[in-house]
Every structure is written in C-alpha cells, then in structure tokens.
Write an enzyme that holds these catalytic residues in place. Structure first.
Site, PDB file in Angstrom:
ATOM      1  N   GLU A 115       7.870   7.680   4.419  1.00 19.58           N
ATOM      2  CA  GLU A 115       8.480   8.984   4.137  1.00 19.58           C
ATOM      3  C   GLU A 115       8.585   9.818   5.414  1.00 19.58           C
ATOM      4  O   GLU A 115       9.600  10.492   5.641  1.00 19.58           O
ATOM      5  CB  GLU A 115       7.660   9.720   3.083  1.00 19.58           C
ATOM      6  CG  GLU A 115       7.766   9.104   1.695  1.00 19.58           C
ATOM      7  CD  GLU A 115       7.041   9.913   0.644  1.00 19.58           C
ATOM      8  OE1 GLU A 115       7.698  10.726  -0.017  1.00 19.58           O
ATOM      9  OE2 GLU A 115       5.817   9.737   0.497  1.00 19.58           O
ATOM     10  N   GLU A 135       4.199   3.761  -4.238  1.00 25.13           N
ATOM     11  CA  GLU A 135       3.486   4.792  -4.985  1.00 25.13           C
ATOM     12  C   GLU A 135       3.460   4.555  -6.492  1.00 25.13           C
ATOM     13  O   GLU A 135       2.489   4.908  -7.168  1.00 25.13           O
ATOM     14  CB  GLU A 135       4.105   6.169  -4.705  1.00 25.13           C
ATOM     15  CG  GLU A 135       3.739   6.773  -3.362  1.00 25.13           C
ATOM     16  CD  GLU A 135       4.650   6.295  -2.242  1.00 25.13           C
ATOM     17  OE1 GLU A 135       4.572   6.855  -1.147  1.00 25.13           O
ATOM     18  OE2 GLU A 135       5.431   5.350  -2.466  1.00 25.13           O
TER      19      GLU A 135
END
Length: 673
Positions: A115, A135
C-alpha cells in the site's frame, strides 16, 4: 539479539533522498516504524537539498506489511484511532507530498508495505519480487487505501482477484499489469529508481497520482456488473467471511464516487471489520500457528538442526506415497521401500498421480514433475538405507508389523538416524520396545493426503531426544508443514480431540437420520468435508481400528456404531459413498450438532491450530477451542449434560469443562498451576 527497528535517510549527490525501512527480519510496519517513517518523510519534504524520495527496505526485503500485534492490540482494547491517524498522514505524505516518491522493491511487498508502494508515483522491483494484499485472510480489508489504488493501477477485475484470493503475484506480472513501472536487478535497483525520480522532477516523465488515475478503470456500469457478479459468488460465505462482500462494496464506492470517497469508506469499514468475530478468529489462528515454531525446551535448547538430505520411507501405500510426494517436492532424496514389487510400482504410480494432480491445479509444471521424480528411488530391501538420515515407517496400523520393521531399520540404518513411525494412534513405546534406540524413536503423523494436508504431528515419548524433535520440526517446515509436538497418548492431539466429533454423527445415523443430510449440515457449518465422506476417503478399516483403540482407552466414552462393520461386510472399503441403510427421517439436525467438545489440559492455541490445519476446521471460527469460547463453556456443559442423560455416558462433560462453566472461565484461558 534482534536488531532495533530503524528508518534511515541518506541524501545522494543528485538530490535523491533514500529512505530505508530496517526492521529485521521482514521489515514489519509497527507503530515505531510508522512514526519514524513519517518523521523522515517530513524531513525530506522540508530539506532544500532533496529533490525526490526513493523508499526502500533493508535486508533485501521491502516490507511484509503491518505488524499483526497491532491488530491484536486493537482487538483487545477496541481502540483503532491511533493506527488510522498515523497511517493516513503517512500515505498522504508519500502520495501528495511536494516531492515525488519512487518505491524500490526487492524480495516482497505485502499488505501495508505494498500500500505504501502504491502511494508512490512509480514502482521499480527486482525480478521475482512478490506483491500482494493478504489482509482478507485476517478478516479485514486493506486500511491504507489499498482497495482504491490497486483498482486504479491494474483494473477492477484483477484487483478483485488479487484481494479476494490473497495470492501474491510476481513483479514480472506486475509489470505487465501496470502495478510495476520497471524491473531492475538488485545491484541496479536504487540507480534505476533514482533516475526515474529525476525524470519526474525534471519533467521528462509525468508525475502520476495513483488515487486519481482512471486510465485502467472501466466504465462505472461495467465495473458495477463485474462487482455484482462476484458478489453473488461470495454471498454464500458472507456470514462467516464478511470481509469479502465489504471489500467489493468499498471498491464500488471508489469507482462510483471517486478514489478519496473510497478511501474514507475503506477506513470506516476497516475499523468495523478489525473488531469483528471473524477477524479476531483469523488473527488468533495466524498468531497461534506462528507460535508453534517456538517450542519451550526444544527450539531454545541451544541445539542446531542436523541436515536431513536422504529419507527412507517404508510402505508405498496411500500414506507412504503421500509422504514421499511431500519430500521429493522439497528436493529431498527418498528411498521408498516396499517388499512386494507390484505394490511398489503401484506406489510410484500414485506418487506420479499426486504430482500430476498438482500440475492440473497449476501448482507445478512438467519440469517440476521430472525434477521431483529424480529424487525418488524405489527398492525392495534395506540395502540403500545405510546412509539415510531419517526413516518414516508408513505401513498399516498393525503393532506386530511395525515392531518388526523397527527392529529391521535399527539394524539397517546409521546409528544417528531418526526412526519415525507414521502411526495415527499406536503407542510409540510399544512400537519401539524391541529396539535399543528409544531416544531416536518419534512419531511423524501426517494427515491424508499427506502431500496436501499441512499438519505434521510430531509425537514425543519420554525418551525421545530433544535433538530428534528439533530435526523433525526442521524437516517439517522444509516440506511446508506445520509441525506440532504432541504427547504419546491415545489419538495424539487431533484424533483424540476430534473423536467425539465422529461419534455424534454415527449416533444420529443410528437414530435414523440420513447420513447425507448429516454431511450436508456439517459442511454448511463451514467444514469442507462431512464425517461420513471423510471416512469414505480414508477407509473404514482405519476408522474401525482407531475406534477400537479409543474404546480401549476410554470405555465409558465411546459409542459403538455397527455401520463400519456393515460396510466392510458388504465389501465396501471406502472411496465412494454408498447409502448404508435407509430409514425414515425421525428427527431434525441443527448446525450446533457437533458442539460436543470435552477437553482436558490441552494447550488451547495449539489445539486450535491442529483443528484448522489437521481437520480443516473453519479458520473463520478460530479453531475448535476459540470457537467453543464464542459459544460459551456454560452452553456446552449444559448441552453435554442433557445429551449424556439422553444418549449415553460418552457425552458426559469433563471435570475441566464443568469447572470452567461453573466459574465462567473461557476454555482457552491459561490453566492455573
């Protein structure tokens, strides 16, 4: 001693500030690292001698992502404001700071690490670097804008695939997709990244803001149709896996209302999901599995694992061929011994079929098959066992036969060779009683199919040496198993724990409930295979043998079902389900049917790991003990007491359970000394 986490900044002569995250061994992003990273970025933005930033990681790795301990802290306290605030400020600095940033990726960039990289205006990676957002395997979604930026860099379809599957891609594929801008060798990574940064600074290349890009996005209507189609696919698991639908909703928000709106919704949904029961369960399983790699008295004993380059496997049946497959796939030489040449060839054919099965699933190519088979040699005697480091006996559950084999391998193998039995429940002391090598005898209980199922129970006796345990743990990890050291008790850990699970369905069948319905309800509860289908695959003779062992050990806690014997009398050995008998459906079955756990002094987190990786217990439920605590000891004790009165003493709650229920103590809480 572990190195201290550090984020450093070095400004090159060309004005490029190289910011390096060093937090060995995997450059995890904890609060200290995030705070230091924010401080170094703020410094770089203010310094007059800095033109641009190259963000990288130390030790040949970019970052494995957010520290899992932060998620545990949030789940324990209920407060996640500290994380979202610092991470939001950081990602804004990276993407929108007045000086451009380039991510220089080597090794891997996972989760929050990727990210951060996507927040940069360009990304350079070394060949073979892995990129992924895992995730959802923890019950949450990315929280640093990952759902939004990934969609804009690779398109909605590919982004959804990467997020929902949680499988990493290689940098080469990332380059083709647009996630990676350039591939460079490790030696040239910083130079290529710096030159790319200078090209942007000097306007030879446009500065792109990932969150604002639309060139890879399809039209809104098409994106909504794609998302709706996938939403229908995952709808069935929405109750236990809410993060999947939530992820799709967040992506759609960003597509229809622009990236910044999507980021705000992502942050809100992340905060909700991280406190969900599913996320708590999945984080618990992840941490519990990680903890199994450290065993007090074994991994901290100051010993070094010995190399195991050659393994002898005795028995070429279903289990022996599966164990051999697992070993040769990890480049370990195997001598497969089977006295009967016909059975030996059948075993080798089974190994070849196992490998081709992996090819069919895209997990192996034909070169990999040839390479694996090059590590295999089939033999009919022990002449080639003279230099093996480990022997695994994998014959049928016959004590006399196993005792004879251990006498033979003790003579045929080197004096330091580990002597392991693949028994699923026979006392190891009895197996090795005719030998004089008690310290080298250990259990290596694989689960079928052995080349696929991840659990390896390492069974220790009172005399098994610590060195042997460490060596077997090491080879277990080498062949991609989760090694769990257990005691030499009837059923070991998994079978001992799950034996009551198998008794309930057979009682229900005896009461006249259709076995197919029982399997369907069990599967609807989250287990991948019902008890009857599982026994059909593993074989009824094995089920009968184990049931007899448990009946001997726990005569007042077993239900004697005639069904297996009836199947064998009809010549049905397993492998295909046939209706045993039919009766009218007499009673109903609820999803709570298999809540019949009785536990005595087992380590809760290890049982959770064993249940998930050994019996395919649904990981979103957190393992058998974690899930039982969500139901509550009082409920379980009350149900067992009622069933015990109705159906038999084998449902009687244990004293441990009764005590926990009475005191209101969770089953997974530490036992007081």
């Amino acid at each position: 001693m572990a190195s201290e986490a550090e984020v450093s900044i070095q400004v090159r002569d060309d004005g490029i500030a190289v910011i390096t995250v060093s937090n060995p061994p995997v450059n995890v992003l904890n609060l200290k690292v995030l705070a230091q990273l924010k401080a170094k970025y703020t410094e770089a933005m203010k310094r007059d001698d800095v033109k641009a930033v190259v963000l990288t990681g130390g030790g040949g790795k970019f970052s494995s992502g957010l520290d899992i301990n932060l998620l545990q802290d949030i789940q324990r306290t209920g407060d996640n404001s500290f994380l979202t605030e610092i991470s939001r400020d950081l990602i804004n600095l990276v993407e929108e700071g007045k000086k451009p940033s380039i991510a220089a990726i080597h090794g891997y960039a996972y989760g929050g690490g990727l990210e951060l990289a996507m927040g940069c205006c360009a990304r350079v990676a070394t060949p073979g670097s892995k990129l992924g957002l895992p995730e959802l395997t923890l019950g949450v979604i990315p929280g640093l804008g990952g759902t939004q930026r990934l969609s804009r860099l690779v398109g909605v379809s590919k982004a959804v695939e990467m997020l929902l599957n949680s499988k990493p891609i290689m940098s080469e594929e990332g380059k083709n997709l647009g996630l990676i801008d350039a591939i460079a060798s490790s030696e040239e990574l910083l130079e290529v990244s710096s030159n790319l940064a200078l090209d942007i600074v000097e306007s030879r290349r446009p500065r792109l803001f990932s969150l604002s890009r639309t060139d890879e996005l399809c039209c809104i209507q098409e994106a909504k149709e794609i998302l709706e189609a996938i939403r229908q696919e995952v709808k069935e698991t929405a109750q236990t896996m809410p993060q999947k639908v939530a992820c799709l909703d967040v992506i759609e928000e960003g597509v229809t209302s622009r990236g910044h709106s999507g980021v705000l919704k992502e942050e809100k949904v992340f905060k909700e999901l991280v406190l969900s029961t599913t996320a708590k369960a999945l984080v618990h399983v992840f941490c519990a599995q990680r903890a199994t790699s450290q065993v007090r008295g074994v991994t901290d004993a100051g010993l070094k694992p010995r190399p195991i380059d050659k393994v002898g496997v005795v028995g070429a049946g279903l289990m022996g061929s599966g164990i051999t497959t697992a070993l040769i796939l990890s480049n370990i030489h195997v001598v497969l011994k089977e006295l009967n040449s016909e059975y030996l060839q059948k075993g080798i054919k089974k190994i070849e079929a196992n490998l081709q099965g992996l090819v069919m699933k895209g997990k192996l190519d034909e070169y990999g098959v040839k390479k694996a088979l090059s590590f295999l040699r089939g033999v009919s005697d022990y002449s080639e066992f003279k230099d093996v480091d480990l022997v695994i006996e994998a014959v049928i559950e016959d004590l006399s036969l196993k005792q004879s084999i251990f006498e033979e391998i003790e003579k045929a193998c080197p004096p330091c060779c580990i002597l392991a039995s693949g028994t699923s429940g026979i006392d190891l002391n009895e197996i090795g009683e005719r030998t004089s090598s008690q310290d080298r005898i250990v259990g290596a209980h694989f689960f079928s199919p052995a080349h696929i199922m991840p659990l390896l129970e390492i069974v220790r006796t009172e005399k098994t040496s610590t060195q042997v345990l460490l060596d077997l743990m090491t080879i277990g990890k080498a062949i991609k198993k989760v090694p769990l050291i257990v005691g030499n008790y009837t059923g070991f850990a998994v079978n001992r724990t799950f034996f009551p699970y198998f008794q309930g369905p057979y009682l229900l069948a005896d009461l006249g409930i259709d076995i197919f319905r029982i399997d369907r309800v069990i599967c609807a509860s989250g287990l991948s295979t019902g008890p009857f289908q599982l026994h059909d695959v593993t074989g009824y003779d094995l089920a009968i043998t184990f049931a007899k062992e448990m009946a001997t050990a726990f005569p007042d806690r077993t239900f004697q079902s005639p069904l297996h014997e009836l199947m064998l009398q009809q010549g049905r050995q397993g492998k295909e389900i046939k209706l045993l008998f039919s009766r009218e459906l007499q009673t109903s079955l609820t999803k709570k049917t298999y809540v019949k756990l009785s536990i005595d002094k087992e380590v809760a987190s290890e049982l959770d790991v064993a249940s998930v990786v050994g019996m395919n217990f649904p990981s979103p439920l957190g393992g058998i003990i974690f899930w039982a605590d969500t139901i509550g000891a009082k409920y379980i004790n009350r149900s067992l007491s009622k069933w015990s009165a109705l159906y038999g003493n084998f449902f009687r709650p244990s004293k441990f359970l009764e005590e926990r229920a009475m005191k209101g103590i969770p089953l997974g809480a530490l036992v007081e000394a």
